[in-house]
Structures are given as structure tokens and as C-alpha cells.
Enzyme design. Structure first.
Site, PDB file in Angstrom:
ATOM      1  N   LYS A  92     -12.915  12.250  -2.386  1.00  0.00           N
ATOM      2  CA  LYS A  92     -13.204  13.493  -1.658  1.00  0.00           C
ATOM      3  C   LYS A  92     -12.335  14.664  -2.109  1.00  0.00           C
ATOM      4  O   LYS A  92     -12.758  15.814  -2.068  1.00  0.00           O
ATOM      5  CB  LYS A  92     -13.045  13.270  -0.150  1.00  0.00           C
ATOM      6  CG  LYS A  92     -14.186  12.468   0.450  1.00  0.00           C
ATOM      7  CD  LYS A  92     -14.192  12.574   1.959  1.00  0.00           C
ATOM      8  CE  LYS A  92     -15.448  11.958   2.548  1.00  0.00           C
ATOM      9  NZ  LYS A  92     -15.416  10.471   2.498  1.00  0.00           N
ATOM     10  N   GLU A 114     -15.654  20.085   8.992  1.00  0.00           N
ATOM     11  CA  GLU A 114     -15.956  19.180  10.095  1.00  0.00           C
ATOM     12  C   GLU A 114     -15.746  17.777   9.575  1.00  0.00           C
ATOM     13  O   GLU A 114     -15.836  17.537   8.362  1.00  0.00           O
ATOM     14  CB  GLU A 114     -17.365  19.410  10.619  1.00  0.00           C
ATOM     15  CG  GLU A 114     -18.440  18.595   9.989  1.00  0.00           C
ATOM     16  CD  GLU A 114     -18.651  18.904   8.532  1.00  0.00           C
ATOM     17  OE1 GLU A 114     -18.609  17.938   7.752  1.00  0.00           O
ATOM     18  OE2 GLU A 114     -18.868  20.060   8.168  1.00  0.00           O
ATOM     19  N   SER A 382     -14.828   4.123  -4.750  1.00  0.00           N
ATOM     20  CA  SER A 382     -14.653   5.506  -4.261  1.00  0.00           C
ATOM     21  C   SER A 382     -13.364   5.733  -3.491  1.00  0.00           C
ATOM     22  O   SER A 382     -12.871   6.862  -3.423  1.00  0.00           O
ATOM     23  CB  SER A 382     -15.860   5.895  -3.402  1.00  0.00           C
ATOM     24  OG  SER A 382     -16.068   4.954  -2.360  1.00  0.00           O
TER      25      SER A 382
HETATM   26  C1  LIG Z   1     -16.553   9.647   2.638  1.00  0.00           C
HETATM   27  C2  LIG Z   1     -16.529   8.465   1.749  1.00  0.00           C
HETATM   28  C3  LIG Z   1     -17.700   7.945   1.171  1.00  0.00           C
HETATM   29  C4  LIG Z   1     -19.077   8.465   1.494  1.00  0.00           C
HETATM   30  O1  LIG Z   1     -19.322   9.773   1.112  1.00  0.00           O
HETATM   31  P1  LIG Z   1     -20.209  10.145  -0.145  1.00  0.00           P
HETATM   32  O2  LIG Z   1     -20.350  11.617  -0.021  1.00  0.00           O
HETATM   33  O3  LIG Z   1     -21.501   9.418  -0.026  1.00  0.00           O
HETATM   34  O4  LIG Z   1     -19.467   9.742  -1.356  1.00  0.00           O
HETATM   35  C5  LIG Z   1     -17.600   6.873   0.290  1.00  0.00           C
HETATM   36  N1  LIG Z   1     -16.410   6.324   0.002  1.00  0.00           N
HETATM   37  C6  LIG Z   1     -15.258   6.779   0.548  1.00  0.00           C
HETATM   38  C7  LIG Z   1     -13.977   6.107   0.197  1.00  0.00           C
HETATM   39  C8  LIG Z   1     -15.283   7.865   1.439  1.00  0.00           C
HETATM   40  O5  LIG Z   1     -14.136   8.302   1.984  1.00  0.00           O
END
Ligand SMILES: *Cc1c(COP(=O)(O)O)cnc(C)c1O
Length: 400
Positions: A92, A114, A382
């Protein structure tokens, strides 16, 4: 796919996307679109972006061959794109750095955001501190209670957390409130959206900032194995980490692209967050048009996922388009499969993954054994899972 071009001038990816907002918001979005179009052409903007990604976020994030996990599963080689190693522990931050740089360029000294689970709130509070901006984070009153550690993190970082008491007191209501605040103070306020969704130009802008994931992966895989992976897989909430990985691969059709939605308790129950996999119809929410979980009267359905970051009834418009043109396959992993993949990565690789990322891993866990040992799956990891250990402990019936 060679000449894939989206969105169009009106912000549409095929029939998805666009700008569906109250008239009062149109000037703010036009100002933003113009500012982003100018920034996009400015090499200095991207030089600033890349400098912060390198020195503040710690990029490039490595690709890592999960050898023990691959061997255990007995099929394809699993590689991980390590977004969990970024500053603040997820992808993010790539996006919030980009939007904060744009806010600074536009002369806005105040940012609002938000947040549901608090991850985007923390990423926004982080960059606001980094760039010396005032930060207000809108959060549903119930989420504030549920996500106390992240609320405290935001406060430590100097942000003001605004409790939203209306409606269901969760993310949906916080988004409405943030939009209202943006209209009221557009002259000095920048609204940072946390995923590749919302009205144009947000889906395109967030995608562009997150594409660093896929571009790095292409160079790194070429260097590591001399070719691109057979499959690249990512979890899909709003869709920002997935589009960041996928977009640079769209023209590289030898790589299969797989987006994994949150299957919750199963897509044949009412408890999931998988609009594409459950064949949801097209609808409008939060300023854009896309596949959206809704009932016959257009009421937004409740969602469930073990991972808060995937718990969203819609999906970014570019994913809906990539589904329509069949370039990306969308599927689901249920809570249980994600938890199993979570455990496996902990035990075989010494990496605690975010529960969101565990959904992408679950696809690899299920499919690697059916593939040859010379085949390669690249999983977008992610985020890291430290934030999720209380959830996992509770599900295992363990007190910590
Ligand atoms: C917020 C988040 C997501 C989901 O958000 P996307 O916009 O779909 O990427 C996925 N993995 C992590 C670690 C997150 O914090």
C-alpha cells in the site's frame, strides 16, 4: 493484447469504471485528473517517486525462490515477490507515496483517507508524516474498536482518526464521510484512495503507482531464471496489488495471470467477497461501475472474509475488464485454504504472510502439485502477517 490501452478518455476500462459521483465532486475530480495528467508527463515527478521508493520504502523488493515449500508440494517452483518487506509491511505504501507527491505538487497541505482494517490509514498517516502534511483518517466506529493497534499507530504518526458513527459504522460509511469532507474542503485537501477503485482518475493512478511491482518482477525473474513465470498470481480486494503485478504482463501472453478473490466460507454461501467468481452483476458503488455484489433490488450485499483487506463487495474496474477480455483468470480461495497456506509459509519458509496474500499462496498450494517441476509460479506476497496473528490465534482457539 499487444496494444492493450485502458482507460479511455472518460475513465472507462471497457464498460467498467467512469465517474459516478455527485455533481459537487466533479470539479475536484477534474482538477485531480488534470494534475495527474501533467505529473505523468513530468520526469521529475517520477524521479521523486523512485527516490522515495528506494530510500524510504526500501525497493526493489526481492523475488525469492520458496524452495522448501516448492519441494514439499512436489510440483512447480514457487517464487514470491516480497512486498511484505516494504516499509510498513505491504504494497500500500507504493500508492500512498505517489498520491502524497501529487498532493504536494498540487499545493495541498492536508490529506484525508478512509480505512476499514486500518492498513491504508496507517500507510496514509505514514506519508503525511513523511511529507509534513496534516492527516485525517475516517474510520467506522466499529472498526475503530476492532482495529485498535492500527488506530494507535495512526495516532503515533500524528494523524487524527475521525470516528464515523453513521450507518453500519464500517468502511462503507467511512468512505461516504471522507467524500463529504473532500467536497467541503477541496481547495486545501487531497483525498488518498487506497486501492485501484473509485472514480476516474483513481483506478488508473493507483495502478500506475503499483506497476513498480510487475516491472521489477519482470527484470528480476529474467535475471534469476532467464525467463518469465508460467503463472503470476495475486489476491484481489479492490485490486491494487494484483493490477500492479499484472499490468506490465498484459502483453506477455506466455504468462498466465490469476487473480484470487476471497471465497470466505464458500461462494455458494452468503459469506464471501468474490464479485467476479460469484457472477455478480454490474453496479455502481463509490463512484465507479464494475461487478458488484448486490441483491435483485441493487442493495449492496454483506461480505465476509477472514482477511479484512479483501472484505469488499466490489472490485476495481480494470479487473472487471481484464475478466471480460479473458486476459486474467479470476478464482477464489476460501478462508480455510488461505489459513492452510498461511501455516505452510510460516513452517516451510520462515515467512509470516498477510492473510490477504495467503489467498494468492493458496492458489499456488493447490495448483503447484499439478504442474511440472520446471514450471514457475510467481506469487505476489502483498504484505506481512504480523497484523493478523491475533485473528489467526483466535481461529485456532489459542489465547495469546
Ligand atoms: C489492503 C491489502 C490487500 C488488498 O488490497 P488490494 O488493493 O486488492 O491490493 C492485499 N494485501 C494486503 C497485505 C493488504 O494490506
Amino acid at each position: 493484447m499487444q496494444n492493450y490501452q485502458a482507460p479511455n478518455e472518460q475513465g472507462f476500462f471497457g464498460e467498467h469504471g467512469g465517474v459516478y459521483v455527485a455533481e459537487t465532486l466533479i470539479p475536484a475530480l477534474q482538477e485531480l485528473a488534470q494534475a495527474y495528467a501533467a505529473a505523468k508527463q513530468d520526469p521529475q515527478f517520477w524521479a521523486d517517486f523512485e527516490r522515495d521508493l528506494k530510500h524510504y520504502v526500501g525497493r526493489p523488493s526481492p523475488v525469492y525462490h520458496a524452495e522448501r515449500l516448492s519441494k514439499h508440494l512436489g510440483g512447480a517452483q514457487i517464487w514470491l515477490k516480497r512486498e511484505d518487506l516494504n516499509h510498513t509491511g505491504a504494497h500500500k505504501i507504493n500508492n500512498t507515496i505517489g498520491q502524497a507527491l501529487l498532493a504536494r505538487r498540487m499545493g495541498k497541505k492536508r490529506v484525508i483517507a478512509e480505512t476499514g482494517a486500518g492498513q491504508h490509514g496507517v500507510a496514509s498517516a505514514t506519508v503525511a508524516a513523511r511529507f509534513g502534511m496534516e492527516c485525517h483518517v475516517y474510520m467506522g466506529a466499529d472498526d475503530i474498536i476492532r482495529q485498535a493497534p492500527n488506530v494507535f499507530r495512526m495516532k503515533l504518526l500524528g494523524a487524527n482518526v475521525v470516528s464515523v458513527e453513521s450507518g453500519s459504522r464500517t468502511l462503507k460509511d467511512a468512505m461516504n464521510e471522507a467524500m463529504r469532507e473532500w467536497v467541503a474542503r477541496v481547495d486545501d485537501t487531497f483525498y488518498i484512495i487506497g486501492t485501484a477503485a473509485g472514480p476516474a482518475p483513481y483506478p488508473e493512478m493507483v495502478r500506475d503507482f503499483q506497476c513498480v511491482i510487475g516491472r521489477e518482477a519482470q527484470a528480476q525473474m529474467q535475471e534469476a531464471i532467464g525467463r518469465q513465470p508460467d503463472v503470476a498470481v495475486a489476491c484481489v480486494g479492490g485490486g491494487s496489488n494484483a493490477i500492479g503485478l499484472f499490468h506490465p504482463y498484459i502483453a506477455e501472453t506466455q504468462t498466465r495471470l490469476v487473480g484470487v478473490e476471497a471465497g470466505g466460507l464458500g461462494i455458494h454461501t452468503a459469506s464471501h467477497a468474490a464479485p467476479i467468481s460469484s457472477h455478480a452483476p454490474i453496479g455502481v458503488l463509490h463512484g465507479f461501475r464494475s461487478y458488484l455484489m448486490q441483491d435483485d433490488n441493487g442493495q449492496i450485499l454483506g461480505t465476509h472474509s477472514v482477511s479484512a483487506g479483501l472484505d469488499y463487495p466490489g472490485i476495481g474496474p480494470e479487473h472487471s475488464h481484464l475478466h471480460d477480455i479473458k486476459r486474467v483468470e479470476y478464482t477464489v480461495a476460501n478462508d480455510e485454504a488461505a489459513l492452510q497456506a498461511f501455516d505452510l509459509l510460516c513452517l516451510y519458509e520462515g515467512i509470516i504472510p498477510a492473510l490477504e496474500s495467503s489467498h494468492a499462496l493458496a492458489w499456488a498450494v493447490e495448483n503447484a502439485p499439478k504442474m511440472g517441476k520446471d514450471q514457475v509460479i510467481l506469487v505476489n506476497l502483498s504484505g506481512r502477517g504480523d497484523k493478523d496473528i491475533n485473528t489467526v490465534a483466535k481461529l485456532k482457539g489459542i489465547e495469546i
